[in-house]
Motif scaffolding. Structure first.
Motif, PDB file in Angstrom:
ATOM      1  N   TYR A   1       0.868  -1.178   0.000  1.00  0.00           N
ATOM      2  CA  TYR A   1       0.000   0.000   0.000  1.00  0.00           C
ATOM      3  C   TYR A   1       0.903   1.226   0.000  1.00  0.00           C
ATOM      4  CZ  TYR A   1      -3.586   3.316   1.357  1.00  0.00           C
ATOM      5  OH  TYR A   1      -4.440   4.382   1.398  1.00  0.00           O
TER       6      TYR A   1
ATOM      7  N   PHE B   1       2.510   6.747   2.558  1.00  0.00           N
ATOM      8  CA  PHE B   1       2.564   5.492   3.305  1.00  0.00           C
ATOM      9  C   PHE B   1       3.162   4.408   2.410  1.00  0.00           C
ATOM     10  CE2 PHE B   1      -0.979   7.637   5.474  1.00  0.00           C
ATOM     11  CZ  PHE B   1      -0.512   7.581   6.769  1.00  0.00           C
TER      12      PHE B   1
ATOM     13  N   LEU C   1       3.140   0.539   3.200  1.00  0.00           N
ATOM     14  CA  LEU C   1       2.769  -0.476   4.186  1.00  0.00           C
ATOM     15  C   LEU C   1       2.435  -1.801   3.518  1.00  0.00           C
ATOM     16  CD1 LEU C   1       0.425   1.827   6.289  1.00  0.00           C
ATOM     17  CD2 LEU C   1       2.738   1.081   6.912  1.00  0.00           C
TER      18      LEU C   1
ATOM     19  N   ASN D   1       5.487  -3.810   9.293  1.00  0.00           N
ATOM     20  CA  ASN D   1       4.917  -2.468   9.377  1.00  0.00           C
ATOM     21  C   ASN D   1       5.244  -1.870  10.738  1.00  0.00           C
ATOM     22  OD1 ASN D   1       3.657  -2.584   6.841  1.00  0.00           O
ATOM     23  ND2 ASN D   1       1.857  -3.572   7.701  1.00  0.00           N
TER      24      ASN D   1
ATOM     25  N   GLU E   1       3.810   3.971  12.109  1.00  0.00           N
ATOM     26  CA  GLU E   1       3.247   4.233  10.778  1.00  0.00           C
ATOM     27  C   GLU E   1       1.814   3.722  10.657  1.00  0.00           C
ATOM     28  OE1 GLU E   1       5.410   4.205   6.538  1.00  0.00           O
ATOM     29  OE2 GLU E   1       6.285   2.830   7.992  1.00  0.00           O
TER      30      GLU E   1
ATOM     31  N   GLN F   1      -0.417   6.141  12.435  1.00  0.00           N
ATOM     32  CA  GLN F   1      -0.631   7.336  11.603  1.00  0.00           C
ATOM     33  C   GLN F   1      -1.597   7.033  10.462  1.00  0.00           C
ATOM     34  OE1 GLN F   1       3.387   8.232  10.469  1.00  0.00           O
ATOM     35  NE2 GLN F   1       3.787   9.445  12.311  1.00  0.00           N
ATOM     36  N   PHE F   2      -1.451   5.858   9.861  1.00  0.00           N
ATOM     37  CA  PHE F   2      -2.318   5.459   8.757  1.00  0.00           C
ATOM     38  C   PHE F   2      -3.775   5.404   9.207  1.00  0.00           C
ATOM     39  CE2 PHE F   2      -4.600   1.871   6.839  1.00  0.00           C
ATOM     40  CZ  PHE F   2      -4.697   2.318   5.529  1.00  0.00           C
TER      41      PHE F   2
ATOM     42  N   SER G   1      -5.185   8.864  10.253  1.00  0.00           N
ATOM     43  CA  SER G   1      -5.398   9.821   9.166  1.00  0.00           C
ATOM     44  C   SER G   1      -6.448   9.337   8.163  1.00  0.00           C
ATOM     45  CB  SER G   1      -4.088  10.123   8.444  1.00  0.00           C
ATOM     46  OG  SER G   1      -3.648   9.001   7.722  1.00  0.00           O
ATOM     47  N   ARG G   2      -6.470   8.041   7.880  1.00  0.00           N
ATOM     48  CA  ARG G   2      -7.385   7.526   6.854  1.00  0.00           C
ATOM     49  C   ARG G   2      -8.751   7.120   7.400  1.00  0.00           C
ATOM     50  NH1 ARG G   2      -6.806   7.156   1.470  1.00  0.00           N
ATOM     51  NH2 ARG G   2      -7.887   5.209   1.660  1.00  0.00           N
TER      52      ARG G   2
END
Length: 135
Positions: free
Chosen positions: A55, A60, A62, A87, A91, A94-95, A98-99
């Protein structure tokens, strides 16, 4: 004397400038070192992905896949040295933040590994199964 020469610089000014130039050189070398380290990590991640797509969106990179709009499959998030080939928990946090804002739950099926749930806003359910065991 010397003052009329092209490129002449008085000694007191040289004494001030030399340490600044040295610091700038050290910072440049450190930046190149960090860049090489990040490139090495990216290379390791690609090798451990064993040909699987990663991804790679919005900065990102990942090892995860959207199985559906509401289901993501991924390996376990890692802290410490494991981050080189798994991973990073930071991170992943954060993923998700944020998503998916506060609309996610992480299900940990790994019996051998646990991680601080507060990183993922305590949105972790743990159902430990032995590695290679049938859930």
């Amino acid at each position: 004397g010397e003052e009329g020469r092209v490129g002449y610089m008085p000694t007191p000014i040289l004494r001030v400038i030399r340490p600044i130039i040295r610091v700038v050189n050290v910072i440049g070398k450190a930046a190149r070192g960090i860049s090489h380290a990040l490139e090495f990590r990216r290379s390791l991640l690609q090798q451990f992905a064993a040909g699987r797509r990663r991804y790679q969106v919005n900065g990102f990179d990942l090892d995860l896949v959207y199985v559906s709009d509401q289901l993501i499959a991924m390996g376990r998030p890692a802290l410490g040295g494991d981050r080189l080939y798994n991973n990073s928990l930071v991170e992943i946090t954060q993923f998700f933040n944020s998503r998916h804002k506060k609309r996610y739950v992480v299900v940990n099926l790994c019996s051998e590994y646990s991680y601080p749930a507060d990183c993922l806003q305590h949105r972790v359910l743990r159902f430990p199964f032995p590695t290679f065991g049938v859930p």
